[in-house]
Design a protein around this motif. Structure first.
Motif, short mmCIF file in Angstrom:
data_model
loop_
_atom_site.label_atom_id
_atom_site.label_comp_id
_atom_site.label_asym_id
_atom_site.label_seq_id
_atom_site.Cartn_x
_atom_site.Cartn_y
_atom_site.Cartn_z
N GLU A 51 3.56 2.67 1.60
CA GLU A 51 3.98 1.34 2.04
C GLU A 51 2.76 0.45 2.21
O GLU A 51 1.66 0.92 2.56
N SER A 105 5.98 -3.57 0.62
CA SER A 105 6.13 -2.87 -0.66
C SER A 105 6.17 -1.37 -0.43
O SER A 105 5.50 -0.84 0.46
N CYS A 106 6.94 -0.70 -1.25
CA CYS A 106 7.04 0.76 -1.22
C CYS A 106 6.84 1.23 -2.65
O CYS A 106 7.64 0.91 -3.54
N THR A 107 5.75 1.97 -2.88
CA THR A 107 5.39 2.40 -4.22
C THR A 107 5.28 3.91 -4.27
O THR A 107 4.77 4.52 -3.33
N SER A 152 3.36 6.87 -5.47
CA SER A 152 1.98 7.06 -5.90
C SER A 152 1.92 7.94 -7.14
O SER A 152 2.25 9.12 -7.10
N ILE A 212 6.95 6.93 -11.11
CA ILE A 212 7.98 5.95 -10.83
C ILE A 212 8.89 6.54 -9.77
O ILE A 212 8.91 7.76 -9.55
N LEU A 213 9.58 5.68 -9.11
CA LEU A 213 10.52 6.15 -8.10
C LEU A 213 11.62 7.00 -8.74
O LEU A 213 12.04 6.73 -9.86
N LYS A 234 14.15 -4.38 -5.91
CA LYS A 234 13.37 -3.42 -6.68
C LYS A 234 12.88 -4.10 -7.96
O LYS A 234 13.53 -5.00 -8.47
N ASP A 235 11.75 -3.65 -8.47
CA ASP A 235 11.30 -4.23 -9.73
C ASP A 235 11.94 -3.47 -10.89
O ASP A 235 12.49 -2.39 -10.74
N SER A 289 9.04 0.96 -10.19
CA SER A 289 7.81 1.47 -9.60
C SER A 289 7.67 1.05 -8.14
O SER A 289 6.95 1.70 -7.38
N THR A 290 8.35 0.00 -7.75
CA THR A 290 8.18 -0.54 -6.40
C THR A 290 9.50 -1.07 -5.87
O THR A 290 10.28 -1.69 -6.61
N TYR A 293 10.78 -3.49 -2.61
CA TYR A 293 10.26 -4.46 -1.67
C TYR A 293 11.25 -4.68 -0.52
O TYR A 293 12.47 -4.57 -0.71
#
Length: 126
Positions: free
Chosen positions: A5, A20-22, A24, A27-28, A71-72, A76-77, A79
């Motif tokens: 985060e 943001s939540c990514t 690492s 991809i999610l 989400k994008d 990957s992220t 929000y």
């Protein structure tokens, strides 16, 4: 698989922040992503969930109408757009991901989640 985060800060009441939540290095997963928050002495409170495959989302009543989860397109992220912040929004905010896809009636149960970020501090104060 690790969630990270970012975006926490000190902000005045009425202000806005975007967290943001990514994932690492990945991809999610195609599973729901949920934002929780925690204040000292209390358990983690689920505030918003997004279904990463279908984009459905739910919100706790305490943030409904003020927070938006996004989400994008690359997954990957995720929000958390927080608007009209109040002092009672002060907390450490966490994102989490488990195995379920839909934001069903289990979405706010911390036991449903396998992966957690380290948290990011949001402080709302004048």
């Amino acid at each position: 698989f690790q969630l990270v985060e970012s975006g926490g800060a000190l902000v005045q009441p009425g202000g806005s922040l975007r967290l943001s939540c990514t994932a690492s290095g990945y991809i999610l997963h195609t599973a729901r992503v949920t934002w929780f928050r925690q204040v000292p002495g209390k358990g983690r409170e689920g505030i918003s969930c997004i279904n990463t495959s279908l984009s459905g989302s739910v919100y706790d009543d305490s943030v409904k109408g003020r927070f938006i989860v996004l989400k994008d397109n690359t997954l990957s992220t995720v929000y958390l757009q927080m608007n009209n912040l109040k002092p009672e929004d002060t907390a450490v905010y966490y994102c989490a991901q488990g195995r379920r896809d839909a934001c069903d009636d289990t979405w706010s149960d911390v036991n449903e989640y396998d992966y957690w970020g380290q948290g990011t501090q949001v402080t709302v104060s004048s």
